[in-house]
Design a protein around this motif. Structure first.
Motif, PDB file in Angstrom:
ATOM      1  N   PHE A  57     -38.054  -6.643   6.116  1.00  0.00           N
ATOM      2  CA  PHE A  57     -38.663  -5.695   7.056  1.00  0.00           C
ATOM      3  C   PHE A  57     -40.132  -6.049   7.298  1.00  0.00           C
ATOM      4  O   PHE A  57     -40.609  -6.055   8.450  1.00  0.00           O
ATOM      5  CB  PHE A  57     -38.556  -4.270   6.501  1.00  0.00           C
ATOM      6  N   ASP A 102     -35.708   1.551   2.155  1.00  0.00           N
ATOM      7  CA  ASP A 102     -35.275   1.987   3.480  1.00  0.00           C
ATOM      8  C   ASP A 102     -36.036   3.229   3.917  1.00  0.00           C
ATOM      9  O   ASP A 102     -36.409   3.366   5.094  1.00  0.00           O
ATOM     10  CB  ASP A 102     -33.772   2.267   3.469  1.00  0.00           C
ATOM     11  N   ALA A 105     -39.550   2.102   4.863  1.00  0.00           N
ATOM     12  CA  ALA A 105     -39.541   1.347   6.116  1.00  0.00           C
ATOM     13  C   ALA A 105     -39.451   2.285   7.319  1.00  0.00           C
ATOM     14  O   ALA A 105     -40.125   2.087   8.333  1.00  0.00           O
ATOM     15  CB  ALA A 105     -38.383   0.358   6.129  1.00  0.00           C
ATOM     16  N   ARG A 163     -42.177   2.815  10.333  1.00  0.00           N
ATOM     17  CA  ARG A 163     -41.814   2.690  11.751  1.00  0.00           C
ATOM     18  C   ARG A 163     -42.328   3.885  12.540  1.00  0.00           C
ATOM     19  O   ARG A 163     -42.881   3.739  13.638  1.00  0.00           O
ATOM     20  CB  ARG A 163     -40.286   2.595  11.887  1.00  0.00           C
TER      21      ARG A 163
END
Length: 524
Positions: free
Chosen positions: A396, A433, A436, A440
């Motif tokens: 990522f 996750d 991330a 975002r």
């Protein structure tokens, strides 16, 4: 093989008159008296004003060593302490000399002559302009009469290789120190840090470090300071100043100090930050935010190491190494009249631009490990990532989704959050996750729930502002964070109204707007 000595006639050491001269140690004559040093020829260089002494020395050598041939060579030096002149003259002499290294052994006498002449002889021997060894004579013990001692010094190049290896290792350690021990892979960044290390050690001139917010300017400055302290080049403190936090009349006082009674409330004198940095290193971060008056006084303080505190009639002095940091385009600020051209010229001797994290994605992996070590050092809790989680995060981090707008601050915050939530000290794929997705949303400007509150978090107390001001300020903050400089952000925010102004000053308008909320460009 014949043995040939090449040396300078010493104006003081080789001087001697009358019978008493034999009671005095004269190195040129004494060298020819050693039974275990057979000199076939002595190439004796002398200055024109020493011609009589040179002739007398030849006669004395003939008395003590008839087998030694002395050849005199007149060579003039306007100033025997001028390195460039002396080296050029000796270089010319040796360039014309017909060396026969297969037939003759050469010894370069570095006992006589000025220190500069001795240094030049050493350099010419070390560079193999003279294919021989060095010869050093020493007088007899104090109050003793005799010929003294001598020694030959072989400039063994293999030893120089060892010294070069030591120097290379020391430089490598210095570069690693500036990188906080992080094994970075980006070739351009590594070359940049290597150049900074060389300049920092060799120069006292100001350093200008540019780059986006969060690129590590402050940390680099502190490492430069610590490196120079290790080399004993500084003995004063490290003083860090964020110029964006200096506002109004207090800016002058904070930097340069003030005298008692200089203004209302000045009940005692104050030294100021420049004086506090005496003998050390002064970091002026966000130097582009200084007012023009402070810039003028700073220029004099850098050039003359002296300045007047506010309201004082006596100068203070401070000798400091300066590192200036900025994320602004100072050349554009000079064109806009916001930054003094002469000050920029003075601090722009060495300029280094630190790249953002997005420009060094191959360095995210070692910096991830560094941040985990830092977390452990601060909290005492060792946190690790399993293989799948590490690969997921690095995938990522290196993708186009990862904007890294705040650079290493974003990375530090991400690692801190994941490490804090890591159950049993292990960061899982689920935590990666989750982080991330949070990043975002942060970079897209939508944090869910209360996007305005998240944008303003850590900057102002949104609860004390009207919703109208919250919305306006949040938009301004987002534009600023997406812009390279205050001027760029101002042009974007005032694109319509600036067209109606004869002399638009977008940066000043934006600065005044932020000041209403006690904010400055550096805070964003």
């Amino acid at each position: 093989m014949k043995q040939v000595v090449i040396g300078l006639l010493g104006a003081r050491l080789d001087y001697g008159v009358g019978d008493d001269r034999w009671q005095k140690w004269r190195p040129t004559v004494a060298l020819c008296q050693h039974e275990d040093l057979l000199i076939d020829r002595f190439e004796l260089l002398y200055e024109p004003n020493l011609s009589a002494m040179a002739a007398a020395t030849v006669e004395d050598v003939r008395c003590v060593s008839p087998e030694t041939e002395v050849r005199l060579h007149e060579i003039g030096f306007r100033d025997p302490w001028d390195l460039e002149e002396v080296y050029a003259a000796l270089h010319g002499f040796f360039g014309d000399y017909g060396f026969l290294p297969d037939e003759e052994r050469y010894l370069v006498n570095i006992t006589t002559g000025s220190h500069v002449q001795q240094i030049c002889l050493f350099l010419l021997a070390e560079s193999r302009h003279v294919p021989g060894q060095l010869l050093q004579a020493s007088p007899p013990k104090r109050n003793k009469i005799g010929i003294g001692t001598y020694r030959t010094i072989d400039l063994d190049l293999s030893r120089y290789d060892q010294l070069a290896a030591r120097f290379a290792l020391e430089q490598q350690q210095g570069v690693s120190f500036l990188k906080s021990g992080i094994e970075t892979k980006n070739a351009a960044f590594n070359a940049l840090i290597e150049r900074i290390e060389r300049v920092a050690i060799a120069s006292k001139a100001p350093l200008l470090v540019t780059g986006p917010t969060g690129a590590g300017k402050s940390q680099l400055a502190r490492r430069v300071y610590e490196l120079k302290r290790q080399r004993r080049q500084l003995d004063g403190p490290f003083v860090e100043v964020n110029c964006a936090t200096l506002r109004g009349d207090q800016a002058m006082s904070a930097l340069f100090g003030h005298a008692k009674g200089a203004f209302t409330g000045a009940t005692a004198s104050r030294d100021g930050l420049l004086r506090a940095a005496d003998g050390g290193l002064l970091l002026l971060d966000e130097i582009g935010e200084l007012g023009v008056d402070e810039q003028a006084m700073l220029l004099r303080a850098i050039e003359e190491k002296r300045f007047f505190p506010v309201g004082a009639d006596k100068e203070h002095s401070s000798d400091f190494q300066l590192i200036a940091g900025t994320n602004r385009d100072l050349l554009a600020d000079v064109r806009d009249g916001r930054f003094r051209e002469d000050l920029l010229a003075r601090i722009n001797v060495w300029t280094f631009r630190l790249p953002g994290l997005a420009d060094r994605r191959e360095d995210i992996a070692p910096n991830l490990d560094y941040e985990l070590r830092q977390f452990a050092a601060k909290t005492g809790s060792i946190v690790r990532m399993n293989k799948e989680a590490r690969e997921r995060f690095l995938c990522f981090a290196a993708s186009s989704e990862a904007a890294w707008r705040a650079n290493f601050r974003d990375l530090n915050a991400a690692v801190t959050r994941m490490a804090t939530l890591a159950a049993g000290g292990r960061i899982t794929v689920g935590l990666v996750d989750e982080e991330a997705e949070r990043l975002r949303q942060q970079w897209s400007g939508s944090m869910g729930g209360d996007p305005i509150g998240d944008v303003l978090s850590g900057l102002v107390d949104a609860g004390k502002l009207d919703r109208f001001d919250q919305a306006c300020l949040a938009e301004v903050v987002c534009v600023c964070r997406a812009s390279k400089s205050l001027s760029d952000a101002g042009r974007a925010l005032f694109a319509v109204s600036r067209a109606s102004k004869a002399k638009p000053n977008d940066a000043d308008r934006l600065r005044k707007y932020l000041a209403r909320f006690e904010l400055a460009w550096g805070d964003l």
